[in-house]
Design an enzyme around this catalytic site. Structure first.
Site, PDB file in Angstrom:
ATOM      1  N   THR A 147       0.830  -1.208   0.000  1.00  0.00           N
ATOM      2  CA  THR A 147       0.000   0.000   0.000  1.00  0.00           C
ATOM      3  C   THR A 147       0.858   1.249   0.000  1.00  0.00           C
ATOM      4  O   THR A 147       1.885   1.290   0.663  1.00  0.00           O
ATOM      5  CB  THR A 147      -0.860   0.030   1.291  1.00  0.00           C
ATOM      6  OG1 THR A 147      -1.690  -1.117   1.290  1.00  0.00           O
ATOM      7  CG2 THR A 147      -1.735   1.269   1.364  1.00  0.00           C
ATOM      8  N   VAL A 194     -11.766  -7.201   0.247  1.00  0.00           N
ATOM      9  CA  VAL A 194     -11.447  -5.777   0.185  1.00  0.00           C
ATOM     10  C   VAL A 194     -10.946  -5.354   1.564  1.00  0.00           C
ATOM     11  O   VAL A 194     -11.538  -5.718   2.583  1.00  0.00           O
ATOM     12  CB  VAL A 194     -12.702  -4.953  -0.208  1.00  0.00           C
ATOM     13  CG1 VAL A 194     -12.460  -3.457  -0.021  1.00  0.00           C
ATOM     14  CG2 VAL A 194     -13.089  -5.242  -1.664  1.00  0.00           C
TER      15      VAL A 194
HETATM   16  N1  ASP Z   1      -4.069  -2.192   4.282  1.00  0.00           N
HETATM   17  C1  ASP Z   1      -3.978  -2.981   3.085  1.00  0.00           C
HETATM   18  C2  ASP Z   1      -5.090  -3.999   3.076  1.00  0.00           C
HETATM   19  O1  ASP Z   1      -5.404  -4.555   4.115  1.00  0.00           O
HETATM   20  C3  ASP Z   1      -2.685  -3.696   2.896  1.00  0.00           C
HETATM   21  C4  ASP Z   1      -1.415  -2.968   3.223  1.00  0.00           C
HETATM   22  O2  ASP Z   1      -1.418  -1.897   3.783  1.00  0.00           O
HETATM   23  O3  ASP Z   1      -0.347  -3.487   2.906  1.00  0.00           O
HETATM   24  O4  ASP Z   1      -5.578  -4.284   2.019  1.00  0.00           O
END
Ligand code: ASP
Length: 339
Positions: A198, A227
């Protein structure tokens, strides 16, 4: 009657106090400024800074900033990222401006810049969120190219590796030791980059307006249709132009459970610094999940307030974030953490 009068008076004095403080702020505000998650944030900040230093709008900065990350083939954001467990890359993104306008897309396939589709949802529809084939249909109608469904070399390798065991064990971004990574960390990419899924970005522009963006492929090898928090306004991202903005990375489910980014912003409204607000929110994750289970996951927040102060906090060691406020200041900082 007496009491009401007292309350009126005391709220008046609080109001005049904050006006007084606000009068002091112009000298101390650090702006423009941009902050983003992880080391990929350095390149993203650079793109955002071009907008901000030329008096551009924070909203344009946070869109163009994370587009740089979506463009990068070797990054775990955008179409080069890890697929779901069926081998298909599905993308989530959200964006929010200084007027509580927000847009997001989730479970979107074959579109290179989900962040820009999220912005179109915000600006061109009466809705906040479009998902799946509907989001894709909207994107194509808006002129976005439908890209080929093909994994990047790194993602193909990682997927083939995962298929050997096909173990369904969602794991996110824990890097516990200086020398390597914790037992739950995802594989390091061949390029040498860590598998961060992310990028979240927050900016304050010259006019003093805040905006934020977040874009992700979500967890690698996730269940089809899963999601995370990133496209959920209030969870993965929240902006309140009166107070500040926050964005999350890490185990999305645990961010959603406590409406994480909204919580950070509300804590800043109560007077906490960005770092204190992020820390208190991480403490709430621990309270909600229990400390033992928290050892298996990572959750991180970054925040930026109206004065241009930044802060961050993580559950575990290993999180870092990038801050840029000048041509010659774009630096990576290790976040504090609780466990
Ligand atoms: N927060 C993101 C999700 O759970 C993943 C991430 O931050 O790496 O989809």
């Amino acid at each position: 009657m007496q009491r009401r009068k007292f309350l009126q008076l005391s709220s008046l004095s609080v109001a005049s106090l904050s006006i007084k403080q606000n009068n002091l702020i112009p000298n101390t505000i650090k702006k423009p400024i941009v902050i983003s998650t992880w080391d990929a944030g350095i390149a993203a900040n650079k793109a955002a800074w071009q907008v901000l230093k030329n008096n551009g709008r924070a909203l344009d900065a946070v869109e163009q900033g994370v587009m740089a990350t979506e463009n990068s083939i070797n990054c775990c954001v955008g179409l080069g990222a890890n697929p779901d467990r069926e081998g298909i890359v599905t993308l989530d993104a959200s964006i929010m401006d200084e007027n509580y306008n927000c847009g997001s897309v989730a479970f979107l396939e074959r579109i290179k810049h989900p962040i820009s589709v999220a912005r179109r949802v915000m600006e061109k529809t009466p809705h906040v969120m479009l998902v799946g084939s509907g989001a894709q249909q909207f994107a194509v109608a808006e002129g976005f190219t439908l890209e080929e469904q093909k994994l990047s070399t790194d993602a193909q390798k990682a997927y083939e590796n995962w298929l050997k065991k096909s173990e369904y064990k969602p794991v996110i971004n824990i890097e516990r030791s200086e020398s390597g990574h914790g037992p739950f960390a995802p594989a390091k990419l061949e390029s040498g980059e860590w598998n961060h899924d992310t990028i979240g970005m927050l900016a304050l522009d010259n006019k003093g307006n805040l905006s934020g963006s977040c874009t992700t492929s979500g967890q690698g090898f996730k269940m089809r249709g899963r999601v995370g928090d990133s496209p959920i306004i209030g969870a993965g991202l929240f902006v309140d132009n009166e107070v500040g903005a926050a964005v999350a990375t890490g185990q999305g489910e645990d961010v959603i459970r406590i409406a994480g980014s909204h919580t950070v912003v509300e804590l800043m409204r109560q007077g906490l610094s960005p770092e204190e607000a992020c820390k208190k929110t991480i403490e709430r994750v621990i309270k909600a999940k229990g400390i033992e289970k928290c050892k298996q996951i990572q959750v991180c927040f970054i925040a930026l307030n109206k004065n241009g102060q930044v802060g961050a906090y993580a559950l575990q060691k290993g999180f870092n974030y990038s801050v840029c406020y000048a041509d010659d200041y774009n630096k990576l900082t290790n976040s504090k953490y609780i466990l």
